[in-house]
Write a protein that holds these residues in place. Structure first.
Motif, PDB file in Angstrom:
ATOM      1  N   GLY A 292      47.486  65.651  17.279  1.00 54.83           N
ATOM      2  CA  GLY A 292      46.532  65.187  18.285  1.00 54.83           C
ATOM      3  C   GLY A 292      45.096  65.063  17.809  1.00 54.83           C
ATOM      4  O   GLY A 292      44.180  65.105  18.628  1.00 54.83           O
ATOM      5  N   THR A 293      44.879  64.892  16.508  1.00 54.28           N
ATOM      6  CA  THR A 293      43.487  64.777  16.062  1.00 54.28           C
ATOM      7  C   THR A 293      43.111  63.398  15.514  1.00 54.28           C
ATOM      8  O   THR A 293      41.951  63.005  15.575  1.00 54.28           O
ATOM      9  N   CYS A 294      44.062  62.640  14.992  1.00 57.63           N
ATOM     10  CA  CYS A 294      43.670  61.408  14.279  1.00 57.63           C
ATOM     11  C   CYS A 294      43.699  60.145  15.154  1.00 57.63           C
ATOM     12  O   CYS A 294      43.055  59.157  14.843  1.00 57.63           O
ATOM     13  N   GLY A 295      44.452  60.169  16.220  1.00 67.25           N
ATOM     14  CA  GLY A 295      44.514  59.020  17.126  1.00 67.25           C
ATOM     15  C   GLY A 295      45.481  57.926  16.701  1.00 67.25           C
ATOM     16  O   GLY A 295      45.599  56.901  17.365  1.00 67.25           O
TER      17      GLY A 295
ATOM     18  N   PHE B 103      48.326  60.436  23.667  1.00 62.74           N
ATOM     19  CA  PHE B 103      48.673  60.654  22.272  1.00 62.74           C
ATOM     20  C   PHE B 103      50.147  61.063  22.236  1.00 62.74           C
ATOM     21  O   PHE B 103      50.509  62.118  22.759  1.00 62.74           O
TER      22      PHE B 103
ATOM     23  N   LYS C 287      50.231  60.132  12.019  1.00 61.39           N
ATOM     24  CA  LYS C 287      49.604  60.595  10.780  1.00 61.39           C
ATOM     25  C   LYS C 287      49.501  62.124  10.815  1.00 61.39           C
ATOM     26  O   LYS C 287      50.112  62.800  10.016  1.00 61.39           O
ATOM     27  N   CYS C 288      48.715  62.659  11.794  1.00 60.20           N
ATOM     28  CA  CYS C 288      48.484  64.107  11.785  1.00 60.20           C
ATOM     29  C   CYS C 288      49.581  64.852  12.545  1.00 60.20           C
ATOM     30  O   CYS C 288      49.963  65.950  12.160  1.00 60.20           O
ATOM     31  N   GLY C 289      50.063  64.286  13.623  1.00 61.29           N
ATOM     32  CA  GLY C 289      51.107  64.945  14.419  1.00 61.29           C
ATOM     33  C   GLY C 289      50.586  66.022  15.349  1.00 61.29           C
ATOM     34  O   GLY C 289      51.351  66.620  16.094  1.00 61.29           O
TER      35      GLY C 289
ATOM     36  N   CYS D 155      48.627  57.740  16.887  1.00 64.92           N
ATOM     37  CA  CYS D 155      49.796  57.528  17.756  1.00 64.92           C
ATOM     38  C   CYS D 155      49.385  57.163  19.165  1.00 64.92           C
ATOM     39  O   CYS D 155      50.176  57.288  20.095  1.00 64.92           O
TER      40      CYS D 155
ATOM     41  N   CYS E 226      52.033  62.136  19.919  1.00 69.47           N
ATOM     42  CA  CYS E 226      52.419  63.336  19.159  1.00 69.47           C
ATOM     43  C   CYS E 226      52.216  64.615  19.953  1.00 69.47           C
ATOM     44  O   CYS E 226      52.949  65.584  19.761  1.00 69.47           O
TER      45      CYS E 226
END
Ligand SMILES: Cc1cc2nc3c(=O)[nH]c(=O)nc-3n(C[C@H](O)[C@H](O)[C@H](O)COP(=O)(O)OP(=O)(O)OC[C@H]3O[C@@H](n4cnc5c(N)ncnc54)[C@H](O)[C@@H]3O)c2cc1C
Ligand code: FES
Lengths: 289, 153
Positions: free
Chosen positions: A256-259, A267, A252-254, A261, A269
């Motif tokens: 490392g903030t949304c989790g 993570f 989603k974010c790419g 992946c 990403c």
């Protein structure tokens, strides 16, 4: 080469830290196979070209549809043109496949860890690619061939579904004609008049011309194909920490903030997508991940 | 026969085999060549031999009715072609066709079965080598069946 080779993501370019996509225009559209296409993109602004390391990816935003992670598949020494090869599999990529010259797309990146091309200096390099997995590996091959004297043997083992699914056909022929790179292509199934190899890509590993004790292996493809490729490489004597895989997880974010992946404690990403195999070995065996 | 024995012992299939056994097996081997496009064997025929490929490339094919023959595996230098000689009823399950000029050693199955019957250690040695080929083939078939490059639904 240190025995415990690691790959780390380079610091994010200032532009890559923002969630705001940069606008690019489609300069060229190439139909590679029935379901796979390449976009060559140029920035709409006068800003610097998007420098990247082989193995990194961008988040591509198809306006009004959504954003997907796609590896950069062009030449890292020619960042003036941003190249992405994509297979149309679902909602976003199918609409992306309909973009044409002159249309706009949003780009965030580059993100993620690169293939350890520099660290492989002095070693043989074995590239094992499956299907669309050749796209993320092509920049590594460009770099290896551009700096050919720094490496031992360079071997490309490429497997895909049928002869019609072979990516970058002309380029494969050009590489095959060179004396300083060994290229082997195989397909899972074929009918005449195909005269090349038929069989899974892992079967190319036992006979491929490289020294297992001084080789670095880069693998990208469907996860099962990567797992079996690792078995074969280890059977030939390549140490696990000299084997690198590129993983795919929904993103989603790419940054490392949304989790989204998350893969075990990792993570993908930020700590990936390229990992030294020992780092992900145990997690690859977990069904639920 | 001496050169045939030397060349035979260099084939990957015989790697690490007791030279005494290689010597014994030379008696079952003959040199064969297949022009591009010719059949090495056809489905349903009696499986008399197996082949150690020395040069060239051959395809194992399955011909479904009303459809073009499907290539399921190719073999080339260093590979072994065929195990139906070992397993009753000793009939080929597939077609094998040379894709280019192919040179091989044909190993006479009846001759081998007799020698294995006389010396079970030799029989075990051969079976050990064939079982790893069969296991590899089974693994490859599983991967092909999983169709790993297909779009997941
Ligand atoms: C780091 C990274 C790099 C990537 N690089 C590339 C690249 O260079 N080129 C490229 O084509 N793709 C690449 N991908 C995969 C790509 O991101 C996905 O295919 C894409 O997100 C699918 O989005 P969608 O909306 O089109 O499909 P969705 O609507 O999300 O999915 C539709 C259907 O397609 C299936 N599907 C989704 N992804 C795949 C896949 N990869 N293979 C087979 N079936 C799939 C799903 O199971 C689902 O059934 C990469 C992924 C990651 C994480
Ligand atoms: S995609 Fe958001 S943390 Fe990786």
């Amino acid at each position: 080469m240190p025995s415990n080779l690691e790959v780390a993501a380079p610091p994010l370019e200032a532009a890559a830290t923002t969630m705001l996509p940069r606008l690019f225009r489609v300069q060229r559209y190439l139909q590679e196979t029935d379901d796979t296409f390449t976009l060559e993109l140029g920035p709409l602004d006068d800003g610097a070209p998007l420098a990247f390391a082989p193995g990194q990816f961008n988040m591509l935003y198809v306006f009004g549809v959504g954003e997907v992670p796609i590896s950069i598949s062009g030449d890292p020494d020619k960042p003036g043109v941003l190249v992405h090869t994509t297979r149309a599999v679902g909602t976003v990529t199918r609409v992306m496949a309909r973009l044409r010259r002159g249309e706009l797309i949003g780009v965030r990146g580059p993100y993620g860890t690169p293939w350890p091309v520099d660290q492989a200096e002095g070693n043989d390099v074995v590239i094992v690619a499956g299907g669309i997995g050749l796209a993320p590996l092509r920049p590594a091959l460009y770099r290896l061939l551009a700096q050919r004297d720094r490496f031992g043997k360079v071997v490309l083992l490429y497997g895909t579904r049928t002869p019609e699914d072979i990516l970058y056909r002309k380029e494969l022929e050009r590489w095959r004609a060179r004396f300083d790179v060994d290229v082997y292509v195989t397909v899972d199934r074929a009918i005449a008049p195909w005269r090349g190899s038929v069989g899974v890509v892992t079967h190319l590993i036992p006979k491929a011309p490289f020294d297992p004790l001084s080789s670095v292996a880069l693998i990208c493809g469907p996860e099962i194909m990567m797992r079996f490729s690792v078995f074969e490489l280890e059977k030939r004597g390549v140490a696990a920490d000299r084997i690198f895989v590129s993983l795919e997880r929904n993103m989603k974010c790419g940054v490392g903030t949304c989790g989204h992946c998350q893969f075990g404690p990792l993570f993908v990403c930020r700590e990936g997508p390229v990992f030294a195999y020992p780092r992900v070995r145990d997690w690859l065996a977990v069904r639920e991940l | 026969m001496e050169t045939l024995e030397r060349v035979l012992s260099e084939h990957a299939f015989f790697a690490g085999m007791d030279p005494e056994y290689v010597h014994l097996l030379v008696g079952c081997a003959s040199n064969v060549r297949f022009e591009a496009g010719s059949f090495i064997f056809r489905q349903g025929e009696e499986a008399r031999d197996f082949y150690l490929i020395r040069q060239g490339k051959a395809a194992l094919e399955m011909a479904p009715p009303n459809r073009p023959p499907m290539m399921i595996q190719t073999v080339s230098e260093g590979d072994v072609l065929g195990w139906s000689w070992l397993i009753p009823p000793h009939r080929w399950r597939f077609d094998a066709r040379a894709l280019e000029l192919t040179r091989a050693f044909a190993m006479d199955g009846a001759c081998l079965r007799q020698k294995c019957g006389e010396d079970p250690r030799l029989g075990y040695e051969l079976l050990r080598r064939f079982s790893s080929i069969i296991a590899e083939r089974l693994e490859a078939t599983c991967l092909q069946l999983m169709d790993v490059y297909a779009i997941q639904s």
